[in-house]
Design a protein around this motif. Structure first.
Motif, PDB file in Angstrom:
ATOM      1  N   PHE A 357       3.180  88.602 -23.473  1.00 28.60           N
ATOM      2  CA  PHE A 357       2.435  88.186 -21.854  1.00 28.60           C
ATOM      3  C   PHE A 357       2.663  89.081 -20.796  1.00 28.60           C
ATOM      4  CE2 PHE A 357       4.655  84.571 -24.628  1.00 28.60           C
ATOM      5  CZ  PHE A 357       3.350  83.200 -24.256  1.00 28.60           C
ATOM      6  N   PHE A 358       2.100  88.352 -19.520  1.00 27.83           N
ATOM      7  CA  PHE A 358       2.267  89.804 -18.144  1.00 27.83           C
ATOM      8  C   PHE A 358       1.634  88.798 -17.594  1.00 27.83           C
ATOM      9  CE2 PHE A 358      -2.112  91.023 -19.909  1.00 27.83           C
ATOM     10  CZ  PHE A 358      -2.904  91.082 -18.562  1.00 27.83           C
ATOM     11  N   GLY A 359       1.801  88.848 -16.223  1.00 29.39           N
ATOM     12  CA  GLY A 359       1.758  88.055 -14.979  1.00 29.39           C
ATOM     13  C   GLY A 359       0.555  88.906 -14.344  1.00 29.39           C
ATOM     14  N   ARG A 360      -0.567  88.570 -13.933  1.00 28.93           N
ATOM     15  CA  ARG A 360      -1.744  89.352 -13.809  1.00 28.93           C
ATOM     16  C   ARG A 360      -1.351  89.239 -11.785  1.00 28.93           C
ATOM     17  NH1 ARG A 360      -7.180  88.134 -13.158  1.00 28.93           N
ATOM     18  NH2 ARG A 360      -6.806  90.696 -12.895  1.00 28.93           N
ATOM     19  N   ARG A 361      -1.657  90.676 -11.592  1.00 23.95           N
ATOM     20  CA  ARG A 361      -1.788  90.862  -9.697  1.00 23.95           C
ATOM     21  C   ARG A 361      -2.512  90.798  -9.068  1.00 23.95           C
ATOM     22  NH1 ARG A 361      -1.224  91.164  -5.691  1.00 23.95           N
ATOM     23  NH2 ARG A 361       0.006  92.380  -4.104  1.00 23.95           N
ATOM     24  N   GLY A 362      -3.967  90.493  -9.423  1.00 25.70           N
ATOM     25  CA  GLY A 362      -5.097  90.017  -9.219  1.00 25.70           C
ATOM     26  C   GLY A 362      -5.291  88.235  -9.581  1.00 25.70           C
ATOM     27  N   ALA A 363      -4.534  87.665 -10.333  1.00 26.39           N
ATOM     28  CA  ALA A 363      -4.708  86.279 -10.196  1.00 26.39           C
ATOM     29  C   ALA A 363      -3.626  85.715 -10.463  1.00 26.39           C
ATOM     30  CB  ALA A 363      -6.027  86.094 -11.390  1.00 26.39           C
ATOM     31  N   ALA A 364      -3.193  84.722  -9.916  1.00 22.68           N
ATOM     32  CA  ALA A 364      -2.259  83.580 -10.877  1.00 22.68           C
ATOM     33  C   ALA A 364      -2.358  83.120 -12.271  1.00 22.68           C
ATOM     34  CB  ALA A 364      -2.630  82.352  -9.488  1.00 22.68           C
ATOM     35  N   ARG A 365      -2.624  84.310 -13.199  1.00 23.75           N
ATOM     36  CA  ARG A 365      -3.199  83.592 -14.574  1.00 23.75           C
ATOM     37  C   ARG A 365      -1.664  84.363 -14.954  1.00 23.75           C
ATOM     38  NH1 ARG A 365      -8.010  81.426 -15.380  1.00 23.75           N
ATOM     39  NH2 ARG A 365      -7.390  80.941 -17.348  1.00 23.75           N
ATOM     40  N   VAL A 366      -1.200  83.472 -16.645  1.00 22.82           N
ATOM     41  CA  VAL A 366      -0.460  84.378 -17.329  1.00 22.82           C
ATOM     42  C   VAL A 366      -1.497  84.767 -18.265  1.00 22.82           C
ATOM     43  CG1 VAL A 366       1.475  84.231 -19.081  1.00 22.82           C
ATOM     44  CG2 VAL A 366       1.439  83.067 -16.814  1.00 22.82           C
ATOM     45  N   ALA A 367      -1.490  86.395 -18.910  1.00 23.65           N
ATOM     46  CA  ALA A 367      -2.194  86.241 -19.764  1.00 23.65           C
ATOM     47  C   ALA A 367      -1.567  87.386 -21.418  1.00 23.65           C
ATOM     48  CB  ALA A 367      -2.887  87.875 -20.216  1.00 23.65           C
ATOM     49  N   LYS A 368      -1.891  87.424 -22.110  1.00 30.68           N
ATOM     50  CA  LYS A 368      -1.347  87.600 -23.571  1.00 30.68           C
ATOM     51  C   LYS A 368      -2.133  89.162 -24.037  1.00 30.68           C
ATOM     52  CE  LYS A 368      -3.985  84.647 -26.258  1.00 30.68           C
ATOM     53  NZ  LYS A 368      -3.297  82.941 -27.824  1.00 30.68           N
ATOM     54  N   LEU A 369      -1.215  89.914 -24.994  1.00 30.00           N
ATOM     55  CA  LEU A 369      -1.990  91.546 -25.475  1.00 30.00           C
ATOM     56  C   LEU A 369      -2.180  91.203 -26.527  1.00 30.00           C
ATOM     57  CD1 LEU A 369       0.269  93.782 -23.555  1.00 30.00           C
ATOM     58  CD2 LEU A 369      -2.918  93.186 -23.276  1.00 30.00           C
ATOM     59  N   SER A 370      -1.976  90.134 -27.977  1.00 31.46           N
ATOM     60  CA  SER A 370      -1.969  90.625 -28.817  1.00 31.46           C
ATOM     61  C   SER A 370      -3.735  90.230 -29.682  1.00 31.46           C
ATOM     62  CB  SER A 370      -1.060  89.325 -30.159  1.00 31.46           C
ATOM     63  OG  SER A 370      -2.183  88.487 -29.422  1.00 31.46           O
ATOM     64  N   ASP A 371      -3.873  90.565 -28.651  1.00 36.29           N
ATOM     65  CA  ASP A 371      -5.844  89.641 -29.256  1.00 36.29           C
ATOM     66  C   ASP A 371      -6.442  90.988 -29.233  1.00 36.29           C
ATOM     67  OD1 ASP A 371      -5.651  87.579 -30.097  1.00 36.29           O
ATOM     68  OD2 ASP A 371      -6.113  86.601 -27.914  1.00 36.29           O
ATOM     69  N   ILE A 372      -5.617  92.180 -28.603  1.00 35.95           N
ATOM     70  CA  ILE A 372      -6.557  93.761 -28.625  1.00 35.95           C
ATOM     71  C   ILE A 372      -6.344  94.374 -29.370  1.00 35.95           C
ATOM     72  CG2 ILE A 372      -5.605  93.698 -25.389  1.00 35.95           C
ATOM     73  CD1 ILE A 372      -4.014  96.202 -26.588  1.00 35.95           C
ATOM     74  N   PHE A 373      -5.529  93.644 -30.119  1.00 38.98           N
ATOM     75  CA  PHE A 373      -5.539  94.396 -31.445  1.00 38.98           C
ATOM     76  C   PHE A 373      -6.958  93.563 -32.839  1.00 38.98           C
ATOM     77  CE2 PHE A 373      -1.327  95.253 -30.038  1.00 38.98           C
ATOM     78  CZ  PHE A 373      -1.624  96.529 -30.897  1.00 38.98           C
ATOM     79  N   VAL A 374      -7.556  92.375 -31.841  1.00 36.09           N
ATOM     80  CA  VAL A 374      -8.860  91.674 -33.226  1.00 36.09           C
ATOM     81  C   VAL A 374      -9.787  92.022 -32.078  1.00 36.09           C
ATOM     82  CG1 VAL A 374      -8.656  89.992 -34.408  1.00 36.09           C
ATOM     83  CG2 VAL A 374      -6.601  90.379 -33.615  1.00 36.09           C
ATOM     84  N   PRO A 375     -10.585  92.709 -31.673  1.00 36.99           N
ATOM     85  CA  PRO A 375     -11.908  93.590 -31.428  1.00 36.99           C
ATOM     86  C   PRO A 375     -12.503  91.599 -32.417  1.00 36.99           C
ATOM     87  CG  PRO A 375     -11.671  94.697 -32.928  1.00 36.99           C
ATOM     88  CD  PRO A 375     -10.147  94.199 -32.644  1.00 36.99           C
ATOM     89  N   ALA A 376     -13.351  91.405 -31.172  1.00 41.58           N
ATOM     90  CA  ALA A 376     -14.456  90.329 -32.001  1.00 41.58           C
ATOM     91  C   ALA A 376     -15.785  89.639 -30.702  1.00 41.58           C
ATOM     92  CB  ALA A 376     -13.688  89.073 -32.676  1.00 41.58           C
TER      93      ALA A 376
END
Length: 494
Positions: A357-376
């Motif tokens: 997970f990572f905390g975005r600096r540009g928005a108050a949102r938590v994001a996740k990175l695993s999906d970058i390995f699955v382009p669709a």
């Protein structure tokens, strides 16, 4: 007609140490948002990152960005906790639901121990707070036992380490083993020779980081009846941001303005140098390279965050709210890939199921990175709506000395349209290895339904050739294969 010469078929990441015309086989001069070798293709576009939380600003209007986070495995269940820039805590339950837990501390270090989430004050001026969970409800309270203030913490061999108070930035205190709410601040501490900037734990040692030095502590019994062996310092290299510290296998990775480093506690190696990216890192820190240029690194204004997913170390360098550079490193192959639009100031991992997970600096949102390995098609863009538009710059191919005629360039590719975005690839060339100015070739390459080998007219007299391939607009998938050219020596005058 001359047989086209194969210029590039293998892709193994970016390299900037050395001349562009002498890059090792498979290396690229620049590589953004393409991932080599692991996703059913030699080179394939990454997928977009996705959100793991709703917009926290919608439930707390003062929240502007996510400054820290942790996955806490309570006995009552697993909680993904996030903290905004003011120190307010939230449980991230879903894309449509979050628990607004309340005010904790503005923090840059959070630990989980003894069924408590321990939140440390980012200024080292206040004692820690704890977040407990009963059923589905989280509660914030002061950590009992009169603990000292502390900026950074660590859990090691059943002891909570807490250090870098505002008043005593070189001191590390120890709680009673097994109980983070029992303290003796009179005798249970050690002092470092330099101000503490973070901690990292290995199997049989703790690394106490400072900006320019690293101290190693071995042993398991803290003072006063200590068995500690303290090497102060053990390395003349330090860490300027605790948010860059991450464990990978039996090693620690950490960062400063000179590079990324990796240690097993006995030796330290320069990871940027191993990847051939030392000059790039220095140029980024000097404001000469990266996504944002012109401002040099300062400890107070910049952040360097890092985290590990599988065998990849992800890093992000921010200058306040401005993304300076971001990327991922294949730690098994020392392969470097840059990533656009990852504006993180804090990475935190979940072991099972695995996620970063990572905390975005540009928005108050938590994001996740695993999906970058699955382009669709579903993640043709990052969660903030920014289209993933990969780019690469090749080595500069010179071959034998002398003038050459370059008539055509050939590219094997496959680019799929997710809807009606009309993605295109533009291939450009430069005839000078030090130049960053390119001339676009025609035609541009449009969407496909299968592998395509296309021809672009160049028709120029050159000494050598460097190419750039850049995507415009979103695609559900982009794959690159062979790059060829009929680059031929010109006949010399008789």
């Amino acid at each position: 007609m001359a047989q086209p010469a194969l210029l590039q078929r293998d892709y193994s990441g970016m390299r900037r140490d050395g001349a562009r015309e002498s890059l090792p086989k498979g290396k690229l001069w620049n590589l953004v948002d393409f991932i080599p070798e692991i996703m059913d293709a030699r080179l394939r576009k990454r997928g977009g990152y996705t959100y793991a939380s709703e917009d926290i600003h919608a439930i707390q209007s003062s929240a502007a960005w996510i400054n820290a986070g942790i996955v806490s495995d309570y006995s009552a269940g697993q909680s993904v906790l996030a903290f905004d820039e003011d120190g307010r805590a939230y449980e991230i339950e879903s894309l449509t639901g979050s628990e607004n837990i309340g005010a904790a501390l503005a923090t840059r270090d959070v630990r989980f121990y003894a069924d408590k989430t321990l939140v440390l004050d980012g200024t080292g001026a206040a004692g820690p707070k704890k977040i407990t969970r009963a059923g589905a409800t989280h509660t914030i309270a002061n950590l009992a036992g009169s603990p000292p203030a502390g900026t950074y913490g660590l859990i090691y061999k059943d002891v909570f380490w807490l250090g870098a108070t505002a008043a005593l930035p070189r001191r590390t205190y120890f709680a009673v083993a097994g109980n983070p709410e029992s303290w003796d601040t009179t005798t249970k501490y050690i002092d470092n020779s330099y101000d503490v900037t973070g901690y990292g734990a290995l199997a049989n040692a703790v690394m106490i980081f400072s900006t320019q030095r690293t101290t190693r502590v071995r042993g398991s019994v803290p003072p006063p009846d200590s068995d500690f062996q303290v090497d102060d310092p053990v390395f003349n290299v330090g860490c300027t941001d605790n948010r860059s510290i991450a464990n990978w296998r039996d090693k620690l990775i950490f960062a400063n303005a000179q590079g990324l480093f990796i240690t097993d506690g006995v030796a330290v190696e320069d990871l940027t140098k191993l990847c051939g990216m030392k000059s790039w890192w220095r140029d980024v820190m000097a404001g000469r390279e990266g996504f944002a240029t012109g401002t040099a690194y300062t400890i107070s204004g910049f952040s360097i965050a890092g985290g590990v997913f599988d065998d990849y170390y992800f890093y992000t360098i921010m200058n306040g709210s401005t993304l300076v550079d971001s990327g991922m490193i294949d730690l098994g192959k020392f392969s470097w890939i840059r990533l656009a639009n990852i504006d993180s100031v804090f990475f935190f991992e979940r072991r099972y199921p695995q996620e970063l997970f990572f905390g975005r600096r540009g928005a108050a949102r938590v994001a996740k990175l695993s999906d970058i390995f699955v382009p669709a098609s579903a993640n043709k863009a990052d969660a903030d709506g920014t289209a993933v538009q990969p780019l690469l710059e090749t080595p500069f191919w010179m071959g034998e000395p002398g003038d050459k005629t370059a008539q055509r360039v050939y590219l094997g590719y496959d680019i799929r349209d997710a809807a009606s975005d009309n993605p295109i690839l533009t291939v450009s060339y430069t005839s000078s290895p030090e130049s960053s100015s390119y001339t676009a070739l025609t035609p541009t390459l449009v969407e496909t339904t299968t592998y395509q080998r296309s021809t672009m007219l160049l028709d120029a007299s050159v000494r050598g050739l460097g190419l750039k391939v850049a995507q415009t607009n979103a695609s559900s998938d982009t794959r690159l294969y062979d790059i060829e050219s009929d680059l031929q020596p010109r006949e010399r005058s008789r």
